[in-house]
Structure formats: structure tokens, C-alpha cells
Scaffold this active site. Sequence first.
Site, PDB file in Angstrom:
ATOM      1  N   VAL A 274       8.383   3.069   2.358  1.00 51.93           N
ATOM      2  CA  VAL A 274       9.259   3.518   3.445  1.00 51.93           C
ATOM      3  C   VAL A 274      10.432   4.299   3.031  1.00 51.93           C
ATOM      4  O   VAL A 274      11.142   3.583   2.278  1.00 51.93           O
ATOM      5  CB  VAL A 274       9.261   2.659   4.623  1.00 51.93           C
TER       6      VAL A 274
ATOM      7  N   ASP B  77      -3.441  -6.633  15.962  1.00 48.73           N
ATOM      8  CA  ASP B  77      -2.622  -7.100  15.009  1.00 48.73           C
ATOM      9  C   ASP B  77      -1.203  -7.614  15.383  1.00 48.73           C
ATOM     10  O   ASP B  77      -0.421  -7.310  14.584  1.00 48.73           O
ATOM     11  CB  ASP B  77      -2.660  -6.280  13.643  1.00 48.73           C
TER      12      ASP B  77
ATOM     13  N   MET C  60       1.011  -1.024  -0.003  1.00 48.52           N
ATOM     14  CA  MET C  60       0.088   0.109  -0.076  1.00 48.52           C
ATOM     15  C   MET C  60       0.704   1.247  -0.185  1.00 48.52           C
ATOM     16  O   MET C  60       0.448   2.491  -0.296  1.00 48.52           O
ATOM     17  CB  MET C  60      -1.101  -0.118   1.305  1.00 48.52           C
TER      18      MET C  60
END
Length: 281
Positions: free
Chosen positions: A4, A111, A1
Site C-alpha cells: 500500500v 470477514d 499479497m
Amino acid sequence: MGSVYVATHTIGRRDAIRILHPEAARDPLIRERFRREAEAVNRFVHPGVVEIRDIDETEDGCPFLVMELVEGKTLRQLRSRYRDTRFALHVLKQVADALTVIHQGGIVHRDLRPSNILVADDGATPRIKLFDFGVAALKAKEGAESGTYPKQKLGSAASLSASADRIEISLPGVMVGSPMYRAPGCRGGSQAAGAPADVFSLGVIAWELLTGESPFPRPPVELAAHGEPIVAPSLHTKLPDLNPALCALVASCLHADPIRRLTAAQVATELALQVEEQSDS
């Protein structure tokens, strides 16, 4: 998505910048997850959590996060260190410490998994950092300071926070997080996942670190959905030389009933004793 980058601040500090790709930036739920992560992490400062220093948008509307630069590997990438009890205890103790603080701050990670745990130093005493709070549940702080927990605003991108009350990152019946680490109680959706769900995930990670294997043949939420029993195998049978107290601790984390699990604070306290015992031996 997204991507970095390593960036150098004008004052000379090195940061990490995480920026969404244009196609992802057009999805309101993904944008909300980005904003949610900044809000969650900005509630506290803890050495075991990657710091988020700012949030903003590029000129063409792509959200980005300015984060603490942590140079290391994820716990998933360090599978060669699995089955090292000393390494496992240090990692698990620090994760439990971080969970204790975020739970006290009214946050549930939802998560927790090896690929969301950074190991900044995998030497004799590893330093860990939790990250990726994009699907975290934000709740009012509980206890003596009950009520609305104060939220600080980061950056100038008002559009990133404007939808906070209109978009729920986890809809009823929708599960978020990685199936193999998800607590069985989340089978109806992750919306109601509480702090015990994070402790269950920690138990799965503990089992993997100590044995190099997963405690369950299939995702626990899948077993629960089909009415199948969720009973982790005996860690003591797998590793008869392991400290019985540590075996009992992991078994508590993996209990199917969330009420029967220890809290993150209790796990951290027990692991501190285990680490001290290891150091003395």
C-alpha cells in the site's frame, strides 16, 4: 499479497494505492478477490466504509485499487483501549451502522474482525471505517427493490471484471474469514453465510472490546464441527456493573441460532440508545 502506498492525485488529493505483488497477480482467485472488493464497496457510499475510487492494472498486469486514504490504526492495534465501555459503544455503534447499510445493499462482509476495522480517530469519539471486502458475498438487493442490484464499473481493466461469472470466491465447503470471528453456521463452508454471520462476528468483537478477552476458548466453527455446545459465557457475570441491556444485546449477537440474533439495524438502534445513555451520565 501486496503493498500500500500513499499517492497524491494530480488535483492534489491524497489517496492510498493498494497493488498486488506480481506472484499474487498470477492467481485468478486472488485477482477475483481484488475485483470483488471493488464491486462490493462501489455499491454504496457510507462514511463508515473505506471508499474505493478506481481499479486498474499496471503495465505489467498487476491489479491495483485507488482508495480513500485513512490515517489511523486498526482496532486490533488499539487493544490498549479495550475495556473502555464508552470507546467500545462508539466503535460498535458505527460498525453496526455500516453493516446495516451493506446488508441492505445485498452485501455480506464475511470477514469482520478487529484488523479489518480502521479507527481514524481514537479520541473520545472514535471514527471507524470498515475495509477489506475481498471475500464479501454479493447478492441481489432484497426488499422493495428486488432483482439485480445495479453494479457500476470502475476503471478500464476489463480483464478484472471479465471473470465475475466464472470464479466463485468461496467454493462449497471452503471457509473464508478468521476462525475466531466466524459464525458456527459456517462450519460447512462460507458460501451460504448471510447477514446474521456478520452480526455474530460483531458480537465477538463486542465481547473483546468490553472484556479484553475472547468469548470462546476455540473457534466457534470448530466447536460446531465437533458437535460441541456453543454458548458464550454470561457477560453480566464477567462485568456485573455493565448495563443489563447491553449484556443482552451482545448475547443475542452471539446466539448459536442465526434466527435468534438481532439484525444489524436492530443492533445499531439499541447501541444508539446505549451511547445516548452514556453521554447523559
